[in-house]
Design an enzyme around this catalytic site. Structure first.
Site, PDB file in Angstrom:
ATOM      1  N   LYS A  26       0.840  -1.207   0.000  1.00  0.00           N
ATOM      2  CA  LYS A  26       0.000   0.000   0.000  1.00  0.00           C
ATOM      3  C   LYS A  26       0.874   1.256   0.000  1.00  0.00           C
ATOM      4  CE  LYS A  26      -2.130  -1.389   3.820  1.00  0.00           C
ATOM      5  NZ  LYS A  26      -1.489  -2.704   3.998  1.00  0.00           N
ATOM      6  N   ARG A 105     -10.363   0.090   7.701  1.00  0.00           N
ATOM      7  CA  ARG A 105     -10.045  -1.334   7.556  1.00  0.00           C
ATOM      8  C   ARG A 105     -11.002  -2.214   8.351  1.00  0.00           C
ATOM      9  NH1 ARG A 105      -3.883  -2.266   9.143  1.00  0.00           N
ATOM     10  NH2 ARG A 105      -3.699  -0.280   8.070  1.00  0.00           N
ATOM     11  N   ARG A 144      12.199  -5.009   5.657  1.00  0.00           N
ATOM     12  CA  ARG A 144      11.639  -3.656   5.548  1.00  0.00           C
ATOM     13  C   ARG A 144      12.272  -2.705   6.570  1.00  0.00           C
ATOM     14  NH1 ARG A 144       5.432  -2.366   5.496  1.00  0.00           N
ATOM     15  NH2 ARG A 144       5.375  -3.706   7.317  1.00  0.00           N
ATOM     16  N   ARG A 177      10.200  -1.626  12.070  1.00  0.00           N
ATOM     17  CA  ARG A 177       8.926  -1.527  12.766  1.00  0.00           C
ATOM     18  C   ARG A 177       8.836  -2.643  13.796  1.00  0.00           C
ATOM     19  NH1 ARG A 177       4.215  -0.532   8.353  1.00  0.00           N
ATOM     20  NH2 ARG A 177       3.156  -1.927   9.806  1.00  0.00           N
ATOM     21  N   ARG A 188      -1.308  -9.753  12.446  1.00  0.00           N
ATOM     22  CA  ARG A 188      -1.777  -8.711  11.524  1.00  0.00           C
ATOM     23  C   ARG A 188      -2.478  -9.333  10.309  1.00  0.00           C
ATOM     24  NH1 ARG A 188       3.682  -5.881  10.601  1.00  0.00           N
ATOM     25  NH2 ARG A 188       2.569  -4.733   8.986  1.00  0.00           N
TER      26      ARG A 188
HETATM   27  P1  G5P Z   1      -0.116  -0.141   8.781  1.00  0.00           P
HETATM   28  O1  G5P Z   1       1.064   0.699   8.927  1.00  0.00           O
HETATM   29  O2  G5P Z   1      -1.207   0.305   7.911  1.00  0.00           O
HETATM   30  P2  G5P Z   1      -0.234  -2.711   7.450  1.00  0.00           P
HETATM   31  O3  G5P Z   1       0.022  -3.945   8.218  1.00  0.00           O
HETATM   32  O4  G5P Z   1      -1.609  -2.518   6.982  1.00  0.00           O
HETATM   33  O5  G5P Z   1       0.397  -1.580   8.361  1.00  0.00           O
HETATM   34  P3  G5P Z   1       2.080  -2.390   5.951  1.00  0.00           P
HETATM   35  O6  G5P Z   1       2.814  -3.404   6.752  1.00  0.00           O
HETATM   36  O7  G5P Z   1       2.405  -0.948   6.148  1.00  0.00           O
HETATM   37  O8  G5P Z   1       0.563  -2.613   6.127  1.00  0.00           O
HETATM   38  P4  G5P Z   1       2.060  -2.028   3.090  1.00  0.00           P
HETATM   39  O9  G5P Z   1       2.030  -0.564   3.274  1.00  0.00           O
HETATM   40  O10 G5P Z   1       0.895  -2.662   2.389  1.00  0.00           O
HETATM   41  O11 G5P Z   1       2.272  -2.813   4.437  1.00  0.00           O
HETATM   42  O12 G5P Z   1       3.367  -2.485   2.332  1.00  0.00           O
HETATM   43  P5  G5P Z   1       4.711  -1.671   1.953  1.00  0.00           P
HETATM   44  O13 G5P Z   1       5.303  -1.082   3.178  1.00  0.00           O
HETATM   45  O14 G5P Z   1       4.465  -0.805   0.780  1.00  0.00           O
HETATM   46  O15 G5P Z   1       5.620  -2.899   1.470  1.00  0.00           O
HETATM   47  C1  G5P Z   1       6.074  -3.857   2.385  1.00  0.00           C
HETATM   48  C2  G5P Z   1       7.580  -4.119   2.149  1.00  0.00           C
HETATM   49  O16 G5P Z   1       7.720  -4.808   0.913  1.00  0.00           O
HETATM   50  C3  G5P Z   1       8.435  -2.858   2.017  1.00  0.00           C
HETATM   51  O17 G5P Z   1       9.714  -3.127   2.572  1.00  0.00           O
HETATM   52  C4  G5P Z   1       8.546  -2.656   0.502  1.00  0.00           C
HETATM   53  O18 G5P Z   1       9.755  -1.958   0.148  1.00  0.00           O
HETATM   54  C5  G5P Z   1       8.585  -4.089   0.033  1.00  0.00           C
HETATM   55  N1  G5P Z   1       8.032  -4.319  -1.302  1.00  0.00           N
HETATM   56  C6  G5P Z   1       6.998  -3.700  -1.927  1.00  0.00           C
HETATM   57  N2  G5P Z   1       6.763  -4.241  -3.122  1.00  0.00           N
HETATM   58  C7  G5P Z   1       7.663  -5.254  -3.263  1.00  0.00           C
HETATM   59  C8  G5P Z   1       7.914  -6.205  -4.294  1.00  0.00           C
HETATM   60  O19 G5P Z   1       7.273  -6.232  -5.342  1.00  0.00           O
HETATM   61  N3  G5P Z   1       8.921  -7.099  -4.046  1.00  0.00           N
HETATM   62  C9  G5P Z   1       9.668  -7.094  -2.899  1.00  0.00           C
HETATM   63  N4  G5P Z   1      10.629  -8.009  -2.749  1.00  0.00           N
HETATM   64  N5  G5P Z   1       9.452  -6.213  -1.908  1.00  0.00           N
HETATM   65  C10 G5P Z   1       8.464  -5.303  -2.089  1.00  0.00           C
HETATM   66  O20 G5P Z   1      -0.723  -0.433  10.229  1.00  0.00           O
HETATM   67  C11 G5P Z   1       0.110  -0.814  11.282  1.00  0.00           C
HETATM   68  C12 G5P Z   1      -0.717  -0.998  12.524  1.00  0.00           C
HETATM   69  O21 G5P Z   1      -1.313   0.253  12.884  1.00  0.00           O
HETATM   70  C13 G5P Z   1      -2.632   0.049  13.377  1.00  0.00           C
HETATM   71  C14 G5P Z   1      -2.788  -1.466  13.514  1.00  0.00           C
HETATM   72  O22 G5P Z   1      -2.337  -1.856  14.777  1.00  0.00           O
HETATM   73  C15 G5P Z   1      -1.860  -1.984  12.407  1.00  0.00           C
HETATM   74  O23 G5P Z   1      -1.450  -3.331  12.625  1.00  0.00           O
HETATM   75  N6  G5P Z   1      -3.585   0.609  12.417  1.00  0.00           N
HETATM   76  C16 G5P Z   1      -4.904   0.549  12.543  1.00  0.00           C
HETATM   77  N7  G5P Z   1      -5.692   0.011  13.506  1.00  0.00           N
HETATM   78  C17 G5P Z   1      -7.023   0.103  13.307  1.00  0.00           C
HETATM   79  N8  G5P Z   1      -7.569   0.663  12.208  1.00  0.00           N
HETATM   80  C18 G5P Z   1      -6.821   1.227  11.239  1.00  0.00           C
HETATM   81  N9  G5P Z   1      -7.406   1.785  10.163  1.00  0.00           N
HETATM   82  C19 G5P Z   1      -5.419   1.186  11.391  1.00  0.00           C
HETATM   83  N10 G5P Z   1      -4.407   1.617  10.632  1.00  0.00           N
HETATM   84  C20 G5P Z   1      -3.288   1.260  11.262  1.00  0.00           C
HETATM   85 MG    MG Z   2       2.189   0.687   4.961  1.00  0.00          MG
END
Ligand code: G5P
Ligand code: MG
Length: 235
Positions: A26, A105, A144, A177, A188
């Site tokens: 995302k 979410r 990451r 993180r 998660r």
């Molecule tokens: P977050 O911060 O919203 P998540 O778990 O939803 O966390 P996250 O982990 O931030 O989502 P993302 O943003 O979908 O994942 O992914 P990203 O960071 O872009 O990519 C992940 C990794 O893969 C990075 O290192 C990137 O460089 C790499 N990557 C990307 N594409 C590729 C690829 O093609 N290949 C490879 N090899 N690597 C790749 O929420 C965190 C917490 O906050 C709270 C909750 O506790 C949650 O768990 N929270 C909420 N609680 C309630 N309601 C809400 N609406 C909430 N929002 C946050």
């Molecule tokens: Mg994210």
């Protein structure tokens, strides 16, 4: 490469939500969209909470242990935090274009957001599910690193920082993180399956859901770009 003069303009306001499992990309895709299209803002609920934690605000204190456990913070709390951000950016109107990354979410959050946007005739007009196989995303998390003040995200193999351990733009240190450890990551993923996946149907019924899928962000991004161009760049 950021070529501001080649950014594509929107012809209509885009109010988008990216939904995807943790690690689905995302944040990565949001950054790519902002580098391609002019006049779009972005807001990540996770980034807002991490900034609050690092600044030790009251919200940060409330959220810290919940995030570390991989559970979701309370619907009312996150909805009011995001509403304040939308207000402070003056995005609560029909004109602005923005991407929400990670909020709503749960269905409860979706209803709360609708209570804010509905009366303004400014509901979400595109909800995009980033669909990536689970075995693929598990591999990504270990590598990451994030820049907490900006939310910029790196991966040691996929998009490493230019200087090891430092943010490309500010040169400030990168962090791991605390919720990127396998046991918490599993929690998660469970939250995603249990409460976020059902939200897809909620938005599908409202006619705004789109799905893009693939095993890498490079495969998914062109699909996203096409969707946005076709939906918002033509009159
Ligand atoms: P977050 O911060 O919203 P998540 O778990 O939803 O966390 P996250 O982990 O931030 O989502 P993302 O943003 O979908 O994942 O992914 P990203 O960071 O872009 O990519 C992940 C990794 O893969 C990075 O290192 C990137 O460089 C790499 N990557 C990307 N594409 C590729 C690829 O093609 N290949 C490879 N090899 N690597 C790749 O929420 C965190 C917490 O906050 C709270 C909750 O506790 C949650 O768990 N929270 C909420 N609680 C309630 N309601 C809400 N609406 C909430 N929002 C946050
Ligand atoms: Mg994210």
């Amino acid at each position: 490469m950021k070529t501001a003069n080649r950014l594509i303009s929107l012809a209509k306001p885009a109010r988008m939500l990216l939904i995807g499992a943790p690690g689905a990309g995302k944040g990565t895709q949001t950054e790519r969209i902002l580098n391609k299209f002019a006049g779009i803002g972005a807001l990540s609920s996770g980034d807002i909470l991490r900034r609050n934690i690092s600044q030790k605000t009251q919200i940060g204190v409330q959220a810290e242990s919940i995030i570390k456990s991989g559970k979701l913070v309370d619907d009312e709390l996150i909805a009011s935090v995001v509403k304040s951000e939308l207000e402070s950016k003056s995005w609560l109107n029909q004109k602005n274009s923005w991407i929400l990354d990670g909020f709503p979410r749960t269905e409860g959050q979706a209803v709360l957001l609708h209570e804010t946007l509905g009366p303004l005739n400014a509901d979400l007009n595109m909800v995009i599910h980033l669909k990536v196989p689970e075995d693929i995303i598990l591999e990504r998390i270990e590598n990451r690193y994030v820049h907490i003040p900006s939310g910029r995200v790196y991966n040691l193999t996929f998009n490493p920082p230019k200087v090891s351990g430092r943010d490309d733009i500010t040169g400030e240190p990168l962090s791991k993180r605390p919720d990127d450890i396998p046991a918490v990551f599993k929690q998660r993923l469970d939250s995603f399956r249990d409460v976020t996946e059902p939200l897809l149907e909620f938005y599908d019924k409202r006619g705004v859901l789109k799905v893009v899928s693939g095993i890498s962000s490079d495969i998914i991004y062109p699909q996203l770009e096409k969707l946005i161009a076709e939906s918002f760049c033509q009159n």
